[in-house]
Design a protein around this motif. Structure first.
Motif, PDB file in Angstrom:
ATOM      1  N   ARG A   1       0.828  -0.993  -0.348  1.00 53.35           N
ATOM      2  CA  ARG A   1       0.119   0.270   0.334  1.00 53.35           C
ATOM      3  C   ARG A   1       0.868   1.198   0.155  1.00 53.35           C
ATOM      4  O   ARG A   1       0.603   2.202  -0.746  1.00 53.35           O
ATOM      5  CB  ARG A   1      -0.924  -0.041   1.116  1.00 53.35           C
ATOM      6  CG  ARG A   1      -1.985  -1.164   1.441  1.00 53.35           C
ATOM      7  CD  ARG A   1      -2.570  -1.231   2.617  1.00 53.35           C
ATOM      8  NE  ARG A   1      -4.096  -1.472   2.079  1.00 53.35           N
ATOM      9  CZ  ARG A   1      -4.439  -2.697   2.872  1.00 53.35           C
ATOM     10  NH1 ARG A   1      -3.297  -2.926   4.652  1.00 53.35           N
ATOM     11  NH2 ARG A   1      -4.898  -3.328   3.004  1.00 53.35           N
ATOM     12  N   LYS A   2       2.098   0.885   1.245  1.00 52.18           N
ATOM     13  CA  LYS A   2       2.832   2.573   0.935  1.00 52.18           C
ATOM     14  C   LYS A   2       3.645   2.474  -0.243  1.00 52.18           C
ATOM     15  O   LYS A   2       4.348   3.619  -1.136  1.00 52.18           O
ATOM     16  CB  LYS A   2       3.806   2.751   2.067  1.00 52.18           C
ATOM     17  CG  LYS A   2       3.451   2.166   3.495  1.00 52.18           C
ATOM     18  CD  LYS A   2       4.568   1.604   4.458  1.00 52.18           C
ATOM     19  CE  LYS A   2       3.905   1.714   5.862  1.00 52.18           C
ATOM     20  NZ  LYS A   2       4.480   1.677   6.980  1.00 52.18           N
ATOM     21  N   LYS A   3       3.726   1.443  -1.150  1.00 52.71           N
ATOM     22  CA  LYS A   3       4.451   2.063  -2.858  1.00 52.71           C
ATOM     23  C   LYS A   3       2.990   1.938  -3.407  1.00 52.71           C
ATOM     24  O   LYS A   3       4.067   2.347  -4.683  1.00 52.71           O
ATOM     25  CB  LYS A   3       4.883   0.461  -3.165  1.00 52.71           C
ATOM     26  CG  LYS A   3       6.168  -0.016  -1.491  1.00 52.71           C
ATOM     27  CD  LYS A   3       6.290  -0.824  -1.834  1.00 52.71           C
ATOM     28  CE  LYS A   3       7.258  -0.779  -3.498  1.00 52.71           C
ATOM     29  NZ  LYS A   3       8.100  -3.021  -3.578  1.00 52.71           N
ATOM     30  N   GLY A   4       2.288   2.436  -3.342  1.00 54.90           N
ATOM     31  CA  GLY A   4       0.947   2.887  -4.077  1.00 54.90           C
ATOM     32  C   GLY A   4       0.580   1.737  -5.228  1.00 54.90           C
ATOM     33  O   GLY A   4      -0.030   1.433  -6.383  1.00 54.90           O
ATOM     34  N   GLU A   5       0.848   0.065  -4.771  1.00 56.48           N
ATOM     35  CA  GLU A   5       0.514  -1.176  -5.104  1.00 56.48           C
ATOM     36  C   GLU A   5      -0.623  -1.440  -4.891  1.00 56.48           C
ATOM     37  O   GLU A   5      -1.023  -1.500  -3.722  1.00 56.48           O
ATOM     38  CB  GLU A   5       1.402  -2.314  -5.065  1.00 56.48           C
ATOM     39  CG  GLU A   5       2.421  -1.825  -5.660  1.00 56.48           C
ATOM     40  CD  GLU A   5       4.210  -3.178  -5.223  1.00 56.48           C
ATOM     41  OE1 GLU A   5       3.179  -4.494  -5.304  1.00 56.48           O
ATOM     42  OE2 GLU A   5       5.400  -3.116  -5.772  1.00 56.48           O
ATOM     43  N   PHE A   6      -1.864  -1.127  -6.438  1.00 55.64           N
ATOM     44  CA  PHE A   6      -3.110  -1.973  -5.481  1.00 55.64           C
ATOM     45  C   PHE A   6      -2.725  -3.183  -5.073  1.00 55.64           C
ATOM     46  O   PHE A   6      -3.430  -4.110  -6.200  1.00 55.64           O
ATOM     47  CB  PHE A   6      -3.959  -2.150  -7.051  1.00 55.64           C
ATOM     48  CG  PHE A   6      -5.541  -2.102  -6.650  1.00 55.64           C
ATOM     49  CD1 PHE A   6      -6.907  -1.596  -5.874  1.00 55.64           C
ATOM     50  CD2 PHE A   6      -5.705  -3.318  -7.217  1.00 55.64           C
ATOM     51  CE1 PHE A   6      -7.495  -1.878  -5.875  1.00 55.64           C
ATOM     52  CE2 PHE A   6      -7.570  -3.785  -7.386  1.00 55.64           C
ATOM     53  CZ  PHE A   6      -7.614  -2.669  -6.110  1.00 55.64           C
TER      54      PHE A   6
ATOM     55  N   TYR B   1     -11.962   1.004 -13.310  1.00 53.65           N
ATOM     56  CA  TYR B   1     -10.374   0.397 -14.101  1.00 53.65           C
ATOM     57  C   TYR B   1     -10.761  -0.895 -13.879  1.00 53.65           C
ATOM     58  O   TYR B   1     -11.881  -1.853 -13.823  1.00 53.65           O
ATOM     59  CB  TYR B   1     -10.400   1.008 -13.134  1.00 53.65           C
ATOM     60  CG  TYR B   1      -9.142   2.400 -12.683  1.00 53.65           C
ATOM     61  CD1 TYR B   1      -8.648   2.929 -14.048  1.00 53.65           C
ATOM     62  CD2 TYR B   1     -10.438   3.457 -11.910  1.00 53.65           C
ATOM     63  CE1 TYR B   1      -8.570   4.607 -13.321  1.00 53.65           C
ATOM     64  CE2 TYR B   1      -9.915   4.352 -11.611  1.00 53.65           C
ATOM     65  CZ  TYR B   1      -9.051   5.435 -12.598  1.00 53.65           C
ATOM     66  OH  TYR B   1      -8.957   6.551 -12.839  1.00 53.65           O
ATOM     67  N   LEU B   2      -9.785  -1.415 -14.146  1.00 56.12           N
ATOM     68  CA  LEU B   2      -9.126  -3.179 -14.507  1.00 56.12           C
ATOM     69  C   LEU B   2      -8.122  -2.807 -14.267  1.00 56.12           C
ATOM     70  O   LEU B   2      -6.991  -1.828 -14.265  1.00 56.12           O
ATOM     71  CB  LEU B   2      -9.109  -3.337 -16.049  1.00 56.12           C
ATOM     72  CG  LEU B   2     -10.683  -3.435 -16.878  1.00 56.12           C
ATOM     73  CD1 LEU B   2     -10.482  -3.486 -18.347  1.00 56.12           C
ATOM     74  CD2 LEU B   2     -11.895  -4.280 -15.934  1.00 56.12           C
ATOM     75  N   LYS B   3      -7.743  -4.306 -13.374  1.00 54.24           N
ATOM     76  CA  LYS B   3      -6.369  -4.715 -13.253  1.00 54.24           C
ATOM     77  C   LYS B   3      -5.471  -4.967 -14.440  1.00 54.24           C
ATOM     78  O   LYS B   3      -6.013  -5.641 -15.384  1.00 54.24           O
ATOM     79  CB  LYS B   3      -6.139  -5.639 -12.233  1.00 54.24           C
ATOM     80  CG  LYS B   3      -6.718  -5.845 -11.331  1.00 54.24           C
ATOM     81  CD  LYS B   3      -6.641  -7.620  -9.539  1.00 54.24           C
ATOM     82  CE  LYS B   3      -6.746  -6.688  -8.746  1.00 54.24           C
ATOM     83  NZ  LYS B   3      -6.995  -8.303  -7.939  1.00 54.24           N
TER      84      LYS B   3
ATOM     85  N   ASP C   1       0.319  -7.236 -15.038  1.00 51.40           N
ATOM     86  CA  ASP C   1       0.564  -6.653 -13.537  1.00 51.40           C
ATOM     87  C   ASP C   1      -0.812  -6.063 -12.431  1.00 51.40           C
ATOM     88  O   ASP C   1      -0.860  -5.248 -12.650  1.00 51.40           O
ATOM     89  CB  ASP C   1       1.535  -5.162 -13.579  1.00 51.40           C
ATOM     90  CG  ASP C   1       1.907  -5.065 -12.082  1.00 51.40           C
ATOM     91  OD1 ASP C   1       1.958  -6.433 -11.338  1.00 51.40           O
ATOM     92  OD2 ASP C   1       3.275  -3.658 -11.505  1.00 51.40           O
ATOM     93  N   LYS C   2      -1.001  -7.424 -12.472  1.00 46.75           N
ATOM     94  CA  LYS C   2      -1.994  -7.340 -11.194  1.00 46.75           C
ATOM     95  C   LYS C   2      -2.447  -6.139 -10.071  1.00 46.75           C
ATOM     96  O   LYS C   2      -3.124  -5.740  -9.879  1.00 46.75           O
ATOM     97  CB  LYS C   2      -2.934  -8.276 -10.742  1.00 46.75           C
ATOM     98  CG  LYS C   2      -1.780  -8.799  -9.563  1.00 46.75           C
ATOM     99  CD  LYS C   2      -2.136 -10.218  -9.076  1.00 46.75           C
ATOM    100  CE  LYS C   2      -1.147 -10.988  -7.547  1.00 46.75           C
ATOM    101  NZ  LYS C   2      -1.089 -12.310  -7.483  1.00 46.75           N
ATOM    102  N   HIS C   3      -0.689  -5.869  -9.618  1.00 47.47           N
ATOM    103  CA  HIS C   3      -1.221  -4.427  -8.799  1.00 47.47           C
ATOM    104  C   HIS C   3      -0.756  -3.278  -9.550  1.00 47.47           C
ATOM    105  O   HIS C   3      -1.025  -2.113  -9.056  1.00 47.47           O
ATOM    106  CB  HIS C   3       0.084  -4.612  -7.759  1.00 47.47           C
ATOM    107  CG  HIS C   3       0.346  -5.764  -7.659  1.00 47.47           C
ATOM    108  ND1 HIS C   3      -0.107  -6.401  -5.935  1.00 47.47           N
ATOM    109  CD2 HIS C   3       1.443  -6.803  -7.221  1.00 47.47           C
ATOM    110  CE1 HIS C   3      -0.125  -7.481  -5.981  1.00 47.47           C
ATOM    111  NE2 HIS C   3       0.995  -7.586  -6.113  1.00 47.47           N
ATOM    112  N   CYS C   4      -1.382  -2.878 -11.089  1.00 45.09           N
ATOM    113  CA  CYS C   4      -1.230  -1.607 -11.303  1.00 45.09           C
ATOM    114  C   CYS C   4      -3.050  -2.138 -12.353  1.00 45.09           C
ATOM    115  O   CYS C   4      -3.741  -2.485 -12.613  1.00 45.09           O
ATOM    116  CB  CYS C   4      -0.404  -2.007 -12.762  1.00 45.09           C
ATOM    117  SG  CYS C   4       1.210  -1.444 -11.870  1.00 45.09           S
TER     118      CYS C   4
END
Length: 560
Positions: A172-177, A186-188, A192-195
């Motif tokens: 979360r701190k790194k801005g990763e979903f 939005y979509l994953k 990269d599923k964290h974007c």
């Protein structure tokens, strides 16, 4: 004693046929241990049962599988189904791979093992960790080894929870979903599923919702009716249609629909600005999974992590409109033009709307409800006429100011230093220095006995708060001074906001929402309008005043 032996023989006769439930559970706490896979658990349990059938009368009733369910509580669909079958007498024997499959909650594990299964005459078999058979060795379920294993199972879950929470917070701190589902619109990213990437199918709907609310003056319920009328799927239905395993316990209807709540959630979601906002909720503990909202100070917000769908200006207007006390025209789903913008000039309360003889009037709500203020009544058509004329004059004024700005910027060296800001900063710094000195001297006053301990702490707190406020004021003024130093041009957003309504001949709520902050109604029908962009207007006027001398030179050169 002969009667007791007869009773035991009868019990064994009754339980001669074991109606078996194979229970399988797999969750995140089990990590990557392959032995816990559903496939391996099923294979081991079936092999064990087949061997047991060679010796005893066993009948497989069903295999109950909870895949993806934690063992820290009993809120598991198939576990509950198995308990119901035990209640109905369909099942009287439960077989699991190990004790942690039954539960990872020490209290619940003992409740089932040492009480419920005993009361219901249910035979419990664990193949390992620890190996148990409550029919062959009924006292084993009370042994210390079983208790220790149960506590170990629970502690494993607690440690796993801590590790997972730490990993998630780092992401979360790194801005990763890290959410299971991307926000509506939005979509994953498949790579990269964290974007997050924009969903071209639903993003326009999000934009429409903001436009209808901000520009067209529609209420949330009006937007709901419009979306349903258009046949647009709500976020929950859209996820299900696309094959996502979405479950929301708050949705009781199998065909979820849009609601005012879902519209509010979209209008307030900063994710649409391109910012990653996570951690809005958390579970109470690793054993109590009830979700609770967290204060905004605990949210994880990382800006500019993905493409925005909504611009900041529109988003901010939506937040401002939602803070207003508004009324909707009956059956229309449309907010009244001035709804939420009218205030009594004397008491400051909102103005009430009423209709009389086909004419609409606004009047002070305090007067209507308590009689403690005067009426401040004004007719709607007269108010519209005043506001429209005032906006037209403001636009003409803007045009004149823009011409002056161009003339100033054509001068050799326009002045960009604000005397007002410089003086304000100097004054507040002096005040800050003075308060800091007094605050420092408080301790000496307390030690000398000039003030009590209670007075010292109270005054110290008050001065610290003043110091913080002054520091914030100085920072704001310095920021404003910095903007002023960059000068002013005629393409300032303040000018553009008014210029696009240059040919305005009628009012609508969108224009009012964009240009006006509040309208004060005075007793007797006078009206005062506070426009938006007050700071920009003040800065531009100051810029013109500071350069009045250069302006005169330019005018003289033109004449010459």
């Amino acid at each position: 004693m002969a009667r007791v032996r007869k009773s035991l023989d009868k019990t064994k006769q009754i339980l001669a046929l074991w109606k078996v439930a194979l229970y399988i559970r797999l969750s995140r706490e089990d990590g990557n241990d392959e032995s816990y896979s559903v496939k391996n658990q099923r294979q081991r349990l079936k092999e064990y049962l087949e061997n047991l059938m060679l010796e005893e009368e066993m009948q497989l009733v069903d295999i109950y599988i909870d895949d993806g369910c934690t063992g820290t509580d009993s809120d598991r669909e198939n576990f509950q189904r198995m308990l119901e079958d035990i209640d109905k007498g369909i099942v009287n024997c439960v077989i699991v791979k190990d004790l942690s499959r039954l539960s990872r909650n020490d209290w619940e594990c003992k409740k089932y093992l040492q009480h419920l299964f005993v009361v219901k005459d249910v035979r419990f078999i664990s193949l390992e960790l620890p190996k148990l058979d409550s029919y062959k060795n009924p006292d084993e379920v009370y042994e210390m080894g079983v208790s220790i294993q149960s506590m170990y199972n629970e502690n494993h879950c607690r440690e796993t929870s801590i590790k997972v929470r730490g990993t998630f917070n780092m992401k979360r701190k790194k801005g990763e979903f890290i959410g299971a589902f991307a926000p509506y619109g939005y979509l994953k990213d498949p790579d990269d599923k964290h974007c997050l990437i924009v969903d071209n199918e639903t993003a326009p709907i999000v934009q429409d919702i903001f436009h209808w609310f901000v520009r067209d003056g529609m209420s949330k319920n009006g937007i709901v009716k419009k979306l349903i009328g258009m046949g647009t799927l709500c976020p929950a239905a859209y996820k299900r249609q696309n094959g996502m395993k979405y479950h929301n316990p708050a949705i009781v209807n199998n065909e979820p629909l849009w609601s005012a709540r879902s519209i509010t959630a979209i209008l307030t979601n900063q994710m649409y600005l391109g910012h990653m906002v996570q951690g809005k909720q958390k579970v109470k503990s690793y054993k109590v999974h009830k979700r609770i909202n967290t204060p905004e100070s605990e949210w994880f917000i990382v800006e500019n992590t993905h493409e925005p769908i909504i611009d900041k200006e529109t988003f901010d207007k939506a937040q401002g409109l939602m803070q207003r006390d508004t009324r909707t025209a009956p059956q229309s789903g449309q907010l009244y033009t001035f709804s939420g913008f009218l205030r009594c000039a004397d008491c400051g309360k909102s103005m009430g709307r009423r209709t009389s003889k086909n004419l609409v009037y606004y009047a002070c709500r305090t007067n209507n409800t308590t009689g403690l203020c005067t009426r401040h009544s004004i007719r709607n058509d007269k108010l519209e006429s005043i506001v429209l004329e005032t906006i037209q004059k403001q636009i003409a004024l803007i045009d004149g100011m823009a011409e002056l700005i161009n003339d100033i910027n054509n001068a050799p060296a326009p002045r960009t230093v604000s005397k007002r800001l410089t003086a304000s900063i100097k004054l507040r710094k002096q005040e800050l220095e003075k308060i800091s000195g007094i605050s420092t001297g408080l301790y000496v006053d307390w030690k000398n006995g000039d003030i009590t301990r209670e007075e010292y702490h109270r005054m110290k707190k008050e001065f610290e708060e003043k110091e913080q406020q002054l520091k914030q004021d100085i920072a704001n003024l310095e920021e404003e001074n910095k903007d002023m130093a960059q000068g002013v041009t005629s393409d300032n957003p303040y000018f553009e906001a008014f210029r696009k309504y240059k040919n305005i001949c009628s009012l609508d709520r969108g224009i009012v929402a964009e240009l006006i902050k509040v309208i004060h109604i005075h007793e007797g029908g006078d009206v005062t309008i506070d426009f938006n962009f007050a700071d920009q207007h003040r800065r531009i006027v100051e810029f013109i005043e500071n350069n009045r001398k250069e302006l005169t030179v330019v005018e003289n050169n033109k004449v010459g």
